[in-house]
Scaffold this motif. Structure first.
Motif, PDB file in Angstrom:
ATOM      1  N   TYR A  27       0.819  -1.208   0.000  1.00  0.00           N
ATOM      2  CA  TYR A  27       0.000   0.000   0.000  1.00  0.00           C
ATOM      3  C   TYR A  27       0.854   1.259   0.000  1.00  0.00           C
ATOM      4  O   TYR A  27       0.515   2.248  -0.646  1.00  0.00           O
ATOM      5  N   PHE A  28       1.973   1.242   0.707  1.00  0.00           N
ATOM      6  CA  PHE A  28       2.863   2.398   0.721  1.00  0.00           C
ATOM      7  C   PHE A  28       3.403   2.670  -0.676  1.00  0.00           C
ATOM      8  O   PHE A  28       3.378   3.797  -1.159  1.00  0.00           O
ATOM      9  N   GLU A  29       3.898   1.607  -1.331  1.00  0.00           N
ATOM     10  CA  GLU A  29       4.425   1.763  -2.691  1.00  0.00           C
ATOM     11  C   GLU A  29       3.334   2.202  -3.661  1.00  0.00           C
ATOM     12  O   GLU A  29       3.554   3.043  -4.521  1.00  0.00           O
ATOM     13  N   PHE A  30       2.156   1.613  -3.518  1.00  0.00           N
ATOM     14  CA  PHE A  30       1.041   1.964  -4.393  1.00  0.00           C
ATOM     15  C   PHE A  30       0.645   3.429  -4.192  1.00  0.00           C
ATOM     16  O   PHE A  30       0.384   4.144  -5.141  1.00  0.00           O
ATOM     17  N   TYR A  31       0.636   3.879  -2.947  1.00  0.00           N
ATOM     18  CA  TYR A  31       0.191   5.237  -2.631  1.00  0.00           C
ATOM     19  C   TYR A  31       1.242   6.282  -3.003  1.00  0.00           C
ATOM     20  O   TYR A  31       0.893   7.375  -3.443  1.00  0.00           O
ATOM     21  N   HIS A  32       2.522   5.952  -2.844  1.00  0.00           N
ATOM     22  CA  HIS A  32       3.568   6.952  -3.051  1.00  0.00           C
ATOM     23  C   HIS A  32       4.315   6.796  -4.371  1.00  0.00           C
ATOM     24  O   HIS A  32       4.660   7.801  -5.000  1.00  0.00           O
ATOM     25  N   SER A  33       4.610   5.592  -4.802  1.00  0.00           N
ATOM     26  CA  SER A  33       5.443   5.404  -5.982  1.00  0.00           C
ATOM     27  C   SER A  33       4.681   5.568  -7.292  1.00  0.00           C
ATOM     28  O   SER A  33       5.196   6.174  -8.228  1.00  0.00           O
ATOM     29  N   LEU A  34       3.491   5.017  -7.379  1.00  0.00           N
ATOM     30  CA  LEU A  34       2.750   5.107  -8.638  1.00  0.00           C
ATOM     31  C   LEU A  34       2.402   6.542  -9.038  1.00  0.00           C
ATOM     32  O   LEU A  34       2.592   6.898 -10.204  1.00  0.00           O
ATOM     33  N   PRO A  35       1.922   7.381  -8.120  1.00  0.00           N
ATOM     34  CA  PRO A  35       1.679   8.769  -8.543  1.00  0.00           C
ATOM     35  C   PRO A  35       2.952   9.471  -9.009  1.00  0.00           C
ATOM     36  O   PRO A  35       2.923  10.224  -9.988  1.00  0.00           O
ATOM     37  N   CYS A  36       4.078   9.196  -8.344  1.00  0.00           N
ATOM     38  CA  CYS A  36       5.345   9.799  -8.776  1.00  0.00           C
ATOM     39  C   CYS A  36       5.752   9.282 -10.150  1.00  0.00           C
ATOM     40  O   CYS A  36       6.209  10.058 -10.999  1.00  0.00           O
TER      41      CYS A  36
END
Length: 113
Positions: A27-36
Motif C-alpha cells: 500500500y505504501f508503494e502503491f500510494y507513493h510510488s505510482l503517482p510519482c
C-alpha cells in the motif's frame, strides 16, 4: 509489577505474520510510488511536446531571417537566462532545507495512517 514472560510456544502463536507487513509495504508503494511514476511520465511527455513546439516555432521564424547566427545567439542567451531563473525556483529544496521538507512529508504520512 514483575514483567511477564511468554513461553516460546505462546510467542510463536502470538507473533505477527509477515503478510500484514508486506501488505503495508504494498500500500505504501502503491500510494507513493505510482503517482510519482505517472507524474514523471507526464512531465517527460510535456517536456518533449513543448520542446518540439518551440523548436518548430524557432525554425519557422529563423527561416525568414537573413542573419541566422545572431538569431540563434539570442536564443542561446535566452536559454541560459531561463536556466539561471529556473535554478532559483528550486532553491527551496537546498541541502539546508531538505531535513525540514523530509520531516514535513513524514508527518503527513503519519497523519494519514
Amino acid at each position: 509489577s514483575e514483567p511477564q514472560h511468554q513461553s516460546c510456544e505462546e510467542y510463536k502463536t502470538s507473533s505477527p505474520t509477515i503478510f500484514p507487513h508486506l501488505r503495508r509495504l504494498y500500500y505504501f508503494e502503491f500510494y507513493h510510488s505510482l503517482p510519482c511514476f505517472f507524474t514523471i511520465i507526464l512531465y517527460c511527455i510535456a517536456h518533449i511536446s513543448v520542446s518540439e513546439f518551440v523548436s518548430n516555432i524557432l525554425l519557422e521564424i529563423s527561416s525568414q531571417k537573413p542573419n541566422q547566427g545572431a538569431f540563434y545567439f539570442c536564443v542561446l542567451l535566452t536559454g541560459l537566462g531561463l536556466m539561471r531563473t529556473s535554478g532559483t525556483l528550486w532553491k527551496w529544496i537546498h541541502d539546508d532545507e531538505y531535513p525540514l521538507v523530509k520531516f514535513d512529508m513524514q508527518n503527513r504520512v503519519r497523519l494519514n495512517q
